[in-house]
Write an enzyme that holds these catalytic residues in place. Structure first.
Site, short mmCIF file in Angstrom:
data_model
loop_
_atom_site.label_atom_id
_atom_site.label_comp_id
_atom_site.label_asym_id
_atom_site.label_seq_id
_atom_site.Cartn_x
_atom_site.Cartn_y
_atom_site.Cartn_z
N CYS A 256 -82.14 -43.77 20.32
CA CYS A 256 -81.66 -44.78 21.28
C CYS A 256 -80.43 -44.25 22.02
O CYS A 256 -80.32 -44.36 23.23
CB CYS A 256 -81.25 -46.07 20.58
SG CYS A 256 -82.36 -46.64 19.32
N ASP A 257 -79.49 -43.68 21.27
CA ASP A 257 -78.17 -43.38 21.84
C ASP A 257 -77.91 -41.89 22.07
O ASP A 257 -76.96 -41.54 22.79
CB ASP A 257 -77.08 -43.94 20.91
CG ASP A 257 -77.17 -45.46 20.81
OD1 ASP A 257 -77.66 -46.07 21.78
OD2 ASP A 257 -76.78 -46.01 19.77
N CYS B 263 -78.93 -44.97 15.46
CA CYS B 263 -80.22 -44.65 16.09
C CYS B 263 -80.07 -43.49 17.07
O CYS B 263 -79.61 -43.68 18.21
CB CYS B 263 -80.76 -45.89 16.81
SG CYS B 263 -82.33 -45.57 17.64
#
Ligand code: NAP
Length: 329
Positions: A140-141, A137
């Site tokens: 997200c990261d 992701c």
């Protein structure tokens, strides 16, 4: 197992664009419907960086779009059940759904809109390094790797879109593709090629991951080592159908076979969105699939209702004839 007393007209599995769209159409048609979802409302839309091909919503940030979907569902008072479906079977005319929370739900019809999961990288240490450099992701990261060098694997829309997103945060993106030609849409390919801090490595495979407690480097084609802080594999999707206990429901790749009305080979079981064998995997087509499946459900429930009325009328007539005959005789 805790049995629910209630029998829903329709239970929808998955709260991505397909499931939510179906839920809104059904609720507006006064159908008793609920949506079962184990993750965030909006499904994979929550993990997409930029959406550029949904009509009227150009340049939308995925999580913002997911929030809009949720607000739309809330405005229609959609019932959500936060639970993971473990099995779906059919007993006589009712669908029986068991869940991770040990509940049993009953429904007259089902729409499977459970989407798909990212294919995992099949390399030693890939699972150990997950969340320690290997991530599925980017939104997200990605921000964790500001000004660092990272790599993305894949040649489809996901890989190229997320490589572009990362290129705006990190120092450099290595885009590693196993062939010499991308399968992503031409527009995004051109954008990637223009981006100065994306280096495309064609005809390349990641063959090893290096690092002690976290990812530090990758090996390409069994020889070259590249130092990277993170690796984002976008190597395709696997449809979420493990919980469906019906024979011949899916094609050889695991996608649920549907006709133009979203119907499957199981009467009363419909499918929509990425989990089905439709020609495109897009938010816009998933939303449309959901609407189509809802129409299928409405027809199915209506036909069942008339069938039940006909049966009841038949037995009533039979009873009247028996009473009349017994009086005469
Ligand atoms: P995809 O289209 O299946 O692409 C997967 C990519 O990974 C392919 O380039 C494939 O290479 C490569 N690959 C597969 N296995 C590999 C392995 N073991 N090692 C290295 N590379 C590997 O997957 P996706 O990009 O996630 O897209 C899935 C669907 O969603 C598609 O229909 C796509 O169009 C759609 N989508 C649409 C949008 C959008 O419209 N904005 C955004 C994202 C996704 P090959 O090319 O050699 O097979």
């Amino acid at each position: 197992m805790k049995k629910q007393n209630k029998i829903y007209d329709c239970l929808i599995i998955g709260a991505g664009p397909a499931g939510l769209s179906a839920a809104i159409y059904l609720k507006r048609a006064s159908v008793d419907v609920a949506v079962l979802e184990m993750g965030p409302i909006g499904g994979k839309t929550n993990y997409i960086s930029i959406v550029n091909n949904y009509l009227g919503l150009n340049n939308s940030f995925g999580p913002d779009l997911a929030m809009k979907f949720y607000e739309h569902a809330q405005a229609n008072k959609i019932e959500f059940i936060a639970d993971e479906v473990t099995t779906v079977t059919k007993s006589k005319d009712l669908f029986v759904i068991t869940s991770q929370d040990d509940e049993i739900y009953y429904a007259k019809s089902i729409i499977v809109a459970s989407g798909s999961l990212e294919k995992k990288l099949d390399l030693p240490k890939a699972d150990i390094f997950e969340h320690k450099g290997v991530s599925y992701c980017a939104i997200c990261d990605g921000p964790l790797y500001k000004n660092k060098d990272v790599a993305v694997i894949g040649g489809g829309n996901s890989a190229l879109e997320e490589a572009l997103y990362l290129s705006r945060i990190v120092n450099k993106v290595y885009l590693i593709h196993r062939r010499d030609e991308f399968r992503a849409d031409e527009g995004i390919v051109n954008e990637v090629k223009k981006q100065k801090n994306i280096e495309v490595l064609y005809s390349s495979l990641v063959t090893a991951l290096f690092g002690d407690t976290k990812l530090e480097a990758i090996e390409i084609n069994g020889k070259n080592r590249i130092d990277v802080s993170a690796l984002f594999p976008y190597i395709g999707l696997i449809p979420n159908t493990n919980f469906l206990k019906f024979d011949n429901l899916c094609n050889k790749d695991g996608y649920i076979l549907i006709n133009n009305n979203g119907e499957t080979i199981v009467e009363g079981l419909f499918a929509a969105g990425d989990v089905a064998n439709g020609p495109m995997k897009q938010i816009v087509t998933a939303s449309a699939d959901g609407a189509i499946a809802s129409k299928g459900v409405l027809n199915y429930l209506q036909n069942k209702k008339w069938f039940l009325i006909a049966i009841r009328m038949f037995y009533l007539m039979l009873l009247i004839i028996i009473i009349v005959l017994s009086i005469i005789v």
